[in-house]
Design an enzyme around this catalytic site. Structure first.
Site, PDB file in Angstrom:
ATOM      1  N   ARG A 103     -11.267 -10.544   1.128  1.00  9.81           N
ATOM      2  CA  ARG A 103     -11.944 -11.683   0.520  1.00  9.81           C
ATOM      3  C   ARG A 103     -11.409 -13.336   0.414  1.00  9.81           C
ATOM      4  O   ARG A 103     -12.653 -14.173   0.282  1.00  9.81           O
ATOM      5  CB  ARG A 103     -12.803 -11.226  -0.851  1.00  9.81           C
ATOM      6  CG  ARG A 103     -11.063 -11.511  -1.378  1.00  9.81           C
ATOM      7  CD  ARG A 103     -11.095 -10.526  -3.293  1.00  9.81           C
ATOM      8  NE  ARG A 103     -11.444  -9.213  -2.991  1.00  9.81           N
ATOM      9  CZ  ARG A 103     -11.635  -8.653  -3.743  1.00  9.81           C
ATOM     10  NH1 ARG A 103     -12.212  -8.245  -4.896  1.00  9.81           N
ATOM     11  NH2 ARG A 103     -11.595  -6.714  -3.447  1.00  9.81           N
TER      12      ARG A 103
ATOM     13  N   ASP B  11      -8.520  -2.151   9.868  1.00  9.48           N
ATOM     14  CA  ASP B  11      -8.948  -3.506   8.346  1.00  9.48           C
ATOM     15  C   ASP B  11      -9.339  -4.608   9.621  1.00  9.48           C
ATOM     16  O   ASP B  11     -10.016  -5.672   9.114  1.00  9.48           O
ATOM     17  CB  ASP B  11      -7.866  -4.264   8.124  1.00  9.48           C
ATOM     18  CG  ASP B  11      -8.263  -4.497   6.720  1.00  9.48           C
ATOM     19  OD1 ASP B  11      -9.471  -3.658   6.231  1.00  9.48           O
ATOM     20  OD2 ASP B  11      -7.595  -5.120   6.099  1.00  9.48           O
TER      21      ASP B  11
ATOM     22  N   LYS C 239       0.781  -1.429  -0.008  1.00  8.70           N
ATOM     23  CA  LYS C 239       0.260  -0.244   0.132  1.00  8.70           C
ATOM     24  C   LYS C 239       0.947   1.430   0.045  1.00  8.70           C
ATOM     25  O   LYS C 239       2.078   1.279   0.726  1.00  8.70           O
ATOM     26  CB  LYS C 239      -1.202   0.099   1.487  1.00  8.70           C
ATOM     27  CG  LYS C 239      -2.317  -0.698   1.132  1.00  8.70           C
ATOM     28  CD  LYS C 239      -2.707  -1.253   2.593  1.00  8.70           C
ATOM     29  CE  LYS C 239      -3.770  -2.267   2.567  1.00  8.70           C
ATOM     30  NZ  LYS C 239      -4.944  -1.710   1.362  1.00  8.70           N
TER      31      LYS C 239
ATOM     32  N   ASP D 100      -3.455  -7.869  -1.937  1.00  6.04           N
ATOM     33  CA  ASP D 100      -3.865  -6.563  -1.460  1.00  6.04           C
ATOM     34  C   ASP D 100      -5.594  -6.682  -1.246  1.00  6.04           C
ATOM     35  O   ASP D 100      -6.285  -5.875  -0.617  1.00  6.04           O
ATOM     36  CB  ASP D 100      -4.040  -4.606  -1.654  1.00  6.04           C
ATOM     37  CG  ASP D 100      -4.234  -3.720  -1.184  1.00  6.04           C
ATOM     38  OD1 ASP D 100      -4.190  -4.734   0.493  1.00  6.04           O
ATOM     39  OD2 ASP D 100      -4.562  -2.733  -1.403  1.00  6.04           O
TER      40      ASP D 100
ATOM     41  N   GLU E   1      -7.108  -9.511  -0.134  1.00  4.46           N
ATOM     42  CA  GLU E   1      -6.980 -10.701   0.864  1.00  4.46           C
ATOM     43  C   GLU E   1      -7.979 -10.580   1.634  1.00  4.46           C
ATOM     44  O   GLU E   1      -8.772 -11.714   2.246  1.00  4.46           O
ATOM     45  CB  GLU E   1      -5.545 -10.431   1.913  1.00  4.46           C
ATOM     46  CG  GLU E   1      -6.071  -9.181   3.386  1.00  4.46           C
ATOM     47  CD  GLU E   1      -6.168  -8.053   2.900  1.00  4.46           C
ATOM     48  OE1 GLU E   1      -6.774  -7.779   3.973  1.00  4.46           O
ATOM     49  OE2 GLU E   1      -5.551  -6.867   1.982  1.00  4.46           O
TER      50      GLU E   1
END
Length: 482
Positions: free
Chosen positions: A334, A271, A260, A330, A332
């Site tokens: 899901r 997150d 990121k 990124d 990740e």
């Protein structure tokens, strides 16, 4: 904050601050002596304009007058905002106890909103700071004074708001403190203090042994061992259907090899907001002794960079046997949710709702006013929408469609974790999850725009705890329908 309701007048509560609502076209009604109150209104210093606040002192008490506009426009959300403003003024005045004086016409939902707004506005995250000066603290007691009995509604609202504040605590903890193992320990400690709540936590080796290749792929780049946290609350009948709540808890997301940008990485401790919402919603249900059966499944891991991290181009096999092509490390969340959803299906949940800070695309679409909702079942979607309205946590439904599902098909595996096309990113992420939900009634909540830094007077910077109120309302709607 200690919260109570009474049918006695505000004078009998001993509160050193009394909040009085002002409505357009209505006389001020209060048990307080009219020592300066009328003059305050007549001078225009106190006005019924929504969100206008004024104060005076009467017999050693702070009298705080809060404008609420027209009574017909009063909603629970307006009550939450007014409560936050009233509490803010009470804090500045050094009050230790705040009493809202309500008329008999005030409904229970408004009383609940006042409790939500007050408890949430009183929140401070001081875990890593020196103790604050006493005069900077919010009042430690809140009393709702109303001629009609609002006790049950006030107690329920206080329980749920406290759970939301605990979810905010989890979100605000730094990632070196709230590791996946620490989150699992927290869940276990929560179960120890609540009747009817059981917790199972599986480590990385067990996750791999179960065949959760998607979840394990995200975790393999970190030195921190992941946890699959399963919380089971059985408050309903043995044969009652079970609601499955699935939460993403990536305790820090670097983006993996798809690193990121600096500014985007700073807030990535949030997150895990979906996982926190699931844990605390189920804790609230247990505290309320709600007559419902719920299974919470939380996937806790870091997404980091190392020589063992997953790579773009890798193919992994998920818990249900689906092969997944990794096109973006990124994307990740899901992958974690896929195996958690499949686990909840295996456990026999009659309906599934997952909640996650999943995509930047939903922020572009909806900003911070709404969470995104996608669902394969209209009845469940309607119930989620109604629960969000009642809870004051708004969601907006976005469509699913076979064309979106087609976009996640893999070139070398069955599906890809991110489409190669730069469009409909929030929806295609949901279609990825839809694959694992199958025909089970399922709804997906993308809270990337609302999971931190809430733009509400009762939510300051940091974790918002979004979803605790909504998920609690949703579960209670299942118990009411049983």
């Amino acid at each position: 904050m200690d919260v109570a309701a009474t049918t006695e007048s505000s004078l009998s509560t001993g509160a050193d601050a009394v909040a009085l609502p002002l409505f357009d076209g209505e006389e001020l009604a209060t048990a307080l002596p009219d020592t300066g109150l009328r003059a305050l209104v007549d001078s225009g210093e106190a006005r019924p304009t929504y969100k206008h606040v004024a104060h005076t002192h009467i017999d050693g008490r702070r009298a705080i007058l809060v404008g609420l506009g027209a009574r017909r426009d009063l909603t629970p959300e307006r009550a939450r905002v007014a409560a936050a403003l009233g509490l803010r003024r009470a804090r500045k005045l050094g009050a230790t106890a705040l009493c809202w004086e309500l008329s008999e016409a005030t409904g229970e939902q408004i009383a609940e909103g006042l409790v939500h707004g007050s408890v949430l506005a009183a929140y401070r995250f001081d875990r890593f700071r020196p103790r604050r000066e006493p005069d900077s603290d919010a009042p430690q007691r809140l009393i709702i004074s109303c001629p009609r009995d609002t006790g049950a509604a006030v107690a329920r609202a206080a329980t749920v708001a406290a759970a939301q504040n605990r979810a905010r605590d989890l979100g605000n903890r730094p990632p070196n403190d709230l590791t996946p193992a620490a989150l699992a320990t927290y869940a276990a400690e929560t179960a120890e203090r609540l009747d009817g709540l059981d917790v199972l936590a599986l480590g990385g080796a067990q996750i791999r042994e179960l065949g959760m290749g998607a979840f394990a792929a995200v975790a393999q780049g970190s030195d921190q061992d992941p946890r699959l946290i399963a919380l089971r609350y059985d408050g309903g009948a043995a044969d009652a259907p079970r609601l499955g709540l699935v939460g993403k808890a990536v305790t820090f997301d670097s983006g993996g090899l798809w690193l990121k940008p600096n500014a985007s990485m700073v807030p990535m401790k949030f997150d895990m907001a979906g996982g926190a919402a699931v844990i605390e919603a189920i804790a609230a249900l247990a505290e309320l002794r709600a007559p419902v059966n719920v299974l919470g499944v939380v996937g806790a891991t870091e997404n980091m960079i190392s020589g063992s991290a997953m790579r773009p181009g890798d193919i992994v096999t998920a818990f249900d046997g689906t092969t997944v092509e990794i096109n973006n490390t990124d994307a990740e969340g899901r992958l974690v949710l896929a195996d958690c959803i499949a686990y909840a299906r295996r456990e026999g949940c009659a309906a599934l709702v997952d909640i996650a800070t999943l995509t930047g695309g939903v922020v572009v679409a909806l900003g911070s006013a709404y969470a995104g909702l996608m669902a394969n079942d209209d009845g469940l979607a309607a119930r989620v929408l109604e629960s969000g309205e009642r809870a004051g946590e708004l969601v907006w439904r976005l469509p699913l469609h076979p064309e979106y599902a087609e976009m996640i098909k893999g070139r070398y595996a069955q599906i890809s974790n991110r489409t190669e096309r730069r469009e409909a990113s929030a929806i295609t992420a949901a279609e990825f999850l839809h694959h694992f939900a199958g025909d089970s009634p399922w709804a997906h909540l993308d809270i990337a725009g609302v999971g931190d830094n809430g733009h509400r007077p009762y939510l300051d910077r940091g974790g918002t705890g979004f979803g605790v109120r909504l998920l609690t309302e949703l579960a209670l709607s299942f118990s009411a329908a049983a």
